[in-house]
Design a protein around this motif. Structure first.
Motif, short mmCIF file in Angstrom:
data_model
loop_
_atom_site.label_atom_id
_atom_site.label_comp_id
_atom_site.label_asym_id
_atom_site.label_seq_id
_atom_site.Cartn_x
_atom_site.Cartn_y
_atom_site.Cartn_z
N ARG A 80 0.83 -1.21 0.00
CA ARG A 80 0.00 0.00 0.00
C ARG A 80 0.86 1.25 0.00
NH1 ARG A 80 -4.89 -1.82 2.45
NH2 ARG A 80 -5.02 -3.98 1.77
N LEU A 81 0.32 2.28 -0.59
CA LEU A 81 1.05 3.54 -0.62
C LEU A 81 0.96 4.27 0.71
CD1 LEU A 81 0.00 4.85 -4.12
CD2 LEU A 81 2.23 4.05 -3.42
N LYS B 12 0.86 2.93 3.78
CA LYS B 12 1.45 2.28 4.95
C LYS B 12 2.90 2.69 5.09
CE LYS B 12 -0.90 -2.09 4.81
NZ LYS B 12 -0.52 -3.48 4.62
N GLY B 13 3.40 2.63 6.30
CA GLY B 13 4.79 2.99 6.53
C GLY B 13 5.72 1.91 6.02
N PRO B 14 7.02 2.20 6.02
CA PRO B 14 7.98 1.21 5.57
C PRO B 14 8.10 0.03 6.54
CG PRO B 14 9.11 3.21 6.26
CD PRO B 14 7.64 3.48 6.36
N GLN B 15 8.57 -1.05 5.99
CA GLN B 15 8.92 -2.25 6.76
C GLN B 15 7.79 -2.80 7.62
OE1 GLN B 15 12.59 -1.63 8.76
NE2 GLN B 15 13.67 -1.26 6.86
N MET B 16 6.74 -3.18 6.94
CA MET B 16 5.64 -3.80 7.65
C MET B 16 6.04 -5.21 8.06
SD MET B 16 2.94 -1.97 7.78
CE MET B 16 1.81 -3.33 8.03
N ASN C 27 5.28 -15.61 6.20
CA ASN C 27 6.64 -16.13 6.14
C ASN C 27 6.77 -17.52 6.71
OD1 ASN C 27 8.85 -15.13 4.95
ND2 ASN C 27 9.04 -13.40 6.34
N ALA D 235 10.02 -9.15 2.50
CA ALA D 235 10.23 -9.32 3.94
C ALA D 235 11.61 -9.95 4.19
CB ALA D 235 9.13 -10.18 4.53
N ASN E 41 14.34 -7.41 3.68
CA ASN E 41 14.38 -6.50 4.83
C ASN E 41 15.01 -7.15 6.06
OD1 ASN E 41 13.38 -4.12 3.76
ND2 ASN E 41 11.27 -4.85 3.93
N ALA F 141 6.88 2.33 -1.05
CA ALA F 141 6.28 2.91 0.15
C ALA F 141 6.51 2.02 1.37
CB ALA F 141 4.79 3.14 -0.07
N GLU F 142 6.50 0.71 1.16
CA GLU F 142 6.62 -0.18 2.30
C GLU F 142 8.04 -0.62 2.61
OE1 GLU F 142 4.00 -3.49 2.19
OE2 GLU F 142 2.21 -2.23 2.20
N ASN F 143 8.98 -0.37 1.70
CA ASN F 143 10.30 -0.96 1.90
C ASN F 143 11.49 -0.01 1.86
OD1 ASN F 143 9.68 -4.01 1.93
ND2 ASN F 143 8.55 -3.23 0.19
N ALA F 144 11.28 1.24 1.46
CA ALA F 144 12.41 2.14 1.34
C ALA F 144 12.33 3.26 2.37
CB ALA F 144 12.46 2.72 -0.07
N GLN F 145 13.49 3.85 2.68
CA GLN F 145 13.50 5.03 3.54
C GLN F 145 13.51 6.31 2.70
OE1 GLN F 145 15.83 2.39 4.58
NE2 GLN F 145 14.04 1.80 5.77
#
Lengths: 292, 325
Positions: A278-279, A281-285, A291, B196, B199, B220-224
């Protein structure tokens, strides 16, 4: 326009009372033998499509979503009569398309057109854009005593191509323009049903938006019925009235657009929705549950 | 703290019959340890050439490093000889490609391919490298790696092949990993697993990552930090949150709006806001701003002079647009 669907929030029950379906898929199965070769006597089979039943109503867009290998393309190919099922029926206006004679089949093929995923592979490189778009007219010329030339011009204009591009070959076009050629070819004979298999997956984001808008415009103009196959939940959300989720050859959930996205029932549907990046949401969910 | 990677004013051009094709033009950025920089752009914007330039894998000719420096921990990569560069590749910098089927060698078992990297850079013998390869495969989530190590690439699924690529890329604990569309060919659920995994490994090993993709959601979910690339140039560079909350460049804005979102409901008559037109030909770029033909806010100055990438304080970022100069 005589649209059958009153608005986008259509559920199947609602429509059922109003009209009979354009296409009716009944307990469709398709399996492929696993080990090939001349002398193979393997009993192992790949069950590509299992027990799929659904109805398609005039003027609606049915989205089919699922991951690679779930059987969505095999289903689409059977709907277009490119592939024959192992068991089950597809009825077009009440008649099983797999019992059609040659003439009926030709007529059905005119009514149900296909748009392919890869605009690079699905256009004949030795024909010009004009020839590709006019080819359906040549094939069906006896049934269509029309002026091909003026038709060609209006069709090219409709999909956003200019007449002077008629003489160019596919390699001279960008991916988006090639997909416009593919769409022009599909709508050339004024079909009722368009089966689009991942039509925007190979395109860039900005071009994808252009093509999606074009498909909606054409649907309004010609009251087209779409079967739209995609793995992209955002694209499916944008274009579909109803959505079928496929997993391992079966439809695991079928619901209206709003129902499916706002109240998904099947755990697989939820997994699929959760996996979409999602655009907002914050990084590194954390995604530990995926997993395993 | 000094950056792991500092790219300064890098230009990579290709000589073609139509003239110089400016695939990467005056690109500068810095990447610190443990950070992920996302680079977003559409096909042909130069994002892949940028990553190949950092690996020094651009074929020369026709390619040409016209200007600039690429410094990795102070070492200028562009001045190294090919032999020296080979020691950097796979050891300090590694790369994951989009299509794992074409980047793995189909005639070698995956174990041989993973252990080759280890043997080359860590100077251990076959038994040791074999053991380490098994450990790496286990680390990236391949089950029963001591068996799987004897498989050929075609025996694995797309997601598994991408895991093998990641195992190879991380085998020597590189300081920098370049991931060029690492999940584009994969299904969303597999994509989520692979991202995941990247990361997790990044956190464990402190590797910096350059994540190249056209998928803004993945960024958006993986970068700074994120850089938006258009026709060979960075047009906007910002923190991920700032960029998505307040896109400044008209191209960034257009891109964000043209994506259909699963959160939104689109009625039948709803259309997506589009960026009209197509990307310019990199060998026939217009005078002035490269986005002028497609820009909704184009001004007379945009047609005359190209804007510079200028720092903004509020919201904080760099943007290349006359609206903000």
């Amino acid at each position: 326009m005589g649209k059958v669907i009153p608005n986008d929030t259509c559920d199947a029950g609602n429509i059922n009372k109003m009209t009979s379906p354009l296409l009716d898929v009944h307990e469709l199965h398709k399996s492929f033998p696993l080990q090939g070769g001349y002398f193979a006597s393997s009993q192992e089979k790949c069950l590509a499509v299992q027990d799929v039943s659904l109805s398609l109503y005039e003027g609606e867009t049915l989205g089919i979503v699922g991951e690679s290998g779930c059987g969505k393309t095999t289903l689409a190919r059977m709907l277009a009569h490119i592939e024959k099922p192992t068991a089950g029926e597809i009825r077009y206006r009440g008649q099983n398309i797999f019992n059609f004679d040659k003439k009926q089949l030709k007529a059905y093929r005119r009514k149900a057109q296909f748009i392919f995923q890869d605009p690079y592979a699905s256009l004949n490189p030795r024909l010009t854009a004009g020839e590709i778009i006019a080819e359906p007219f040549t094939i069906h010329r006896r049934d269509l005593p029309q002026d091909i030339d003026s038709n060609l011009e209006s069709i090219m204009k409709m999909v956003g191509l200019s007449r002077d591009q008629e003489r160019r070959y596919p390699h001279e076009f960008s991916g988006g323009q090639r997909q416009r050629i593919g769409i022009a070819r599909a709508i050339a004979l004024r079909p009722e049903i368009i089966i689009a298999d991942e039509p925007v997956s190979a395109l860039d984001v900005s071009v994808q938006a252009q093509i999606l808008n074009l498909l909606k415009d054409l649907q309004d103009e010609f009251n087209l019925t779409y079967i739209f196959i995609s793995h992209d939940m955002g694209v499916i959300r944008f274009i579909s009235d109803r959505i079928a989720v496929m997993y391992r050859g079966r439809i695991v959930e079928i619901a209206s657009n709003q129902e499916l996205f706002e109240n998904p029932q099947h755990p697989y549907t939820r997994t699929l929705l959760d996996a979409v990046p999602r655009l907002d949401k914050g990084p590194q969910m954390k995604r530990e549950y995926l997993n395993k | 703290m000094s950056p792991v990677l500092a790219v300064d004013n890098l230009s990579t051009w290709f000589d073609t019959e139509q003239g110089a094709l400016k695939a990467v033009d005056e690109v500068s950025f810095q990447l610190y340890a443990g950070d992920t920089l996302g680079i977003v752009g559409e096909s042909g914007c130069g994002k892949t050439v940028l990553s190949l330039s950092i690996m020094r894998l651009v074929p020369t000719p026709p390619g040409r490093y016209v200007s600039g420096q690429i410094k990795m921990n102070g070492l200028d990569l562009l001045s190294l000889s090919e032999t020296e560069m080979r020691k950097v590749r796979g050891k300090s910098i590694s790369m994951i490609f989009q299509e794992p089927m074409t980047s793995l060698n189909p005639v070698f078992r995956i174990g041989a391919q993973v252990s080759e990297t280890i043997r080359l850079h860590q100077g251990c013998n076959r038994t040791e490298s074999h053991q380490k390869a098994i450990e790496m495969l286990r680390l990236v989530g391949i089950e029963v790696p001591e068996k799987r190590i004897n498989d050929y690439p075609h025996q694995l699924s797309g997601g598994m092949r991408q895991r093998v690529m990641i195992a190879m890329a991380l085998a020597c604990h590189p300081r920098l990993m370049l991931a060029d569309e690492p999940t584009t060919a994969l299904d969303v659920t597999i994509q989520a697993q692979i991202l995941a995994l990247i990361n997790d490994l990044k956190r464990e090993m402190g590797t910096s990552v350059i994540l190249i993709t056209h998928d803004l959601g993945v960024i958006a979910e993986n970068a700074q930090h994120v850089a938006i690339m258009y026709a060979g140039k960075f047009v906007e560079y910002a923190d991920v949150k700032d960029l998505f909350a307040h896109p400044l460049h008209p191209y960034t804005e257009g891109l964000l709006h043209s994506i259909p979102r699963i959160e939104g409901y689109y009625s039948r008559d709803k259309r997506l806001p589009i960026i009209p037109g197509v990307v310019p030909d990199l060998s026939r770029l217009p005078q002035g701003c490269r986005f002028q033909e497609r820009c909704p806010d184009v001004m007379p100055i945009c047609r005359d002079e190209e804007p510079a990438l200028i720092g903004q304080s509020n919201p904080k970022r760099y943007v290349r647009c006359w609206k903000y100069q």
